[in-house]
Design an enzyme around this catalytic site. Structure first.
Site: not given
Length: 288
Positions: A73, A146-147, A176, A187, A189, A191-192, A211
């Site tokens: 990816d 993606n982001e 954070d 799907t 960062y 998603l995590s 966080a």
């Protein structure tokens, strides 16, 4: 056809398939543009297969009918940056682990011309984030498939981020970090950290705190037509700004504007493969 090839320099188990693919292209009379780093890697191990390559480039000034991404990816994201703005269809060939963005296995690479000719592949249009900020140096680029993420330096306390949607203030995040992802990146960062999975062809962004220091700060889905402005703050003098993993330190109070890019990334998928199939096969959706 004119085919652009970008790849990870870790193709040690894929040389036979790459050689077969390049031989097929040569026999068909196709032309190949290849990124110079991949060319140097293949030239060390299968130089005889590179006779078909007529241009080696990391310069964006080229054209092609199709781009092939050899790797995982991360490689696909770099391929999208390499061809950004051209709207060249990209097909991912997975030589990594998960390969969420890659519909084909390395064993299928030699068959790629037949798959295209037989209408076994289709094209999905994915939106891209454009980042506008005086803090963004040219070598980082300004696009993300993606982001875009802001985060604290390792030893710093939490960050603050004043976020607006268009001209309307949204919230002052304390966390954070903060992620703004595309549907494609939902799907990754996102998603995590507990953000929602979004069907990748939807024209939306997801804003997810990392966080969060308040229970009221939840992931939020917004229209991608709306510009998002982030003004980072906090006790530390800098925050880290990352676009698909490419990062730079940014002074606090420096505005970062996220807008929909003026182009899309065209992602090739197997014609009869659905989003639900991807969830089941890649993320083991619903398994106990």
């Amino acid at each position: 056809m004119r085919i652009a090839i970008y790849g990870s320099r870790r193709q040690y188990g894929a040389f036979d398939y790459v050689r077969q693919f390049l031989d097929t292209l040569r026999n068909r009379g196709d032309k190949v543009v290849m990124h110079r780093k991949l060319y140097a890697h293949l030239d060390e191990f299968i130089p005889e297969a590179l006779a078909v390559v007529d241009q080696v480039s990391d310069d964006p000034d080229f054209d092609a009918d199709l781009a092939v991404s050899l790797g995982g990816d991360g490689t696909f994201l770099r391929t999208a940056l390499w061809v950004s703005g051209k709207e060249i269809p990209i097909v991912g060939v997975n030589t990594g682990h998960l390969g969420y963005l890659a519909p084909l296995s390395i064993e299928q690479l030699p068959m790629l011309p037949d798959l295209i000719a037989g209408d076994y592949l289709r094209i999905e249009r994915r939106n891209v984030i454009e980042v506008v900020s005086p803090a963004l140096p040219p070598h980082v680029g300004r696009y993300a498939l993606n982001e875009v993420a802001i985060s604290k330096e390792e030893s710093a306390s939490m960050i603050q981020a004043a976020v607006s949607l268009g001209d309307l203030p949204l919230a002052d995040y304390r966390a954070d970090g903060l992620i703004v992802c595309t549907s494609t990146g939902s799907t990754a960062y996102n998603l995590s950290v507990g953000g929602p999975i979004v069907q990748p062809t939807l024209d939306v962004y997801v804003i997810s705190p990392v966080a969060a220091h308040s229970l009221s700060m939840r992931p939020l889905v917004v229209d991608a037509a709306t510009n998002i402005t982030i003004v980072p703050g906090g006790r530390a003098p800098h925050i880290r700004l990352a676009l698909d993993g490419r990062s730079v330190l940014v002074d606090v109070d420096t505005p970062v504007v996220l807008a929909r890019a003026p182009f899309s990334v065209l992602v090739m998928q197997v014609a009869d493969h659905t989003f639900a199939d991807t969830l089941r096969t890649k993320l083991h959706w619903g398994e106990v």
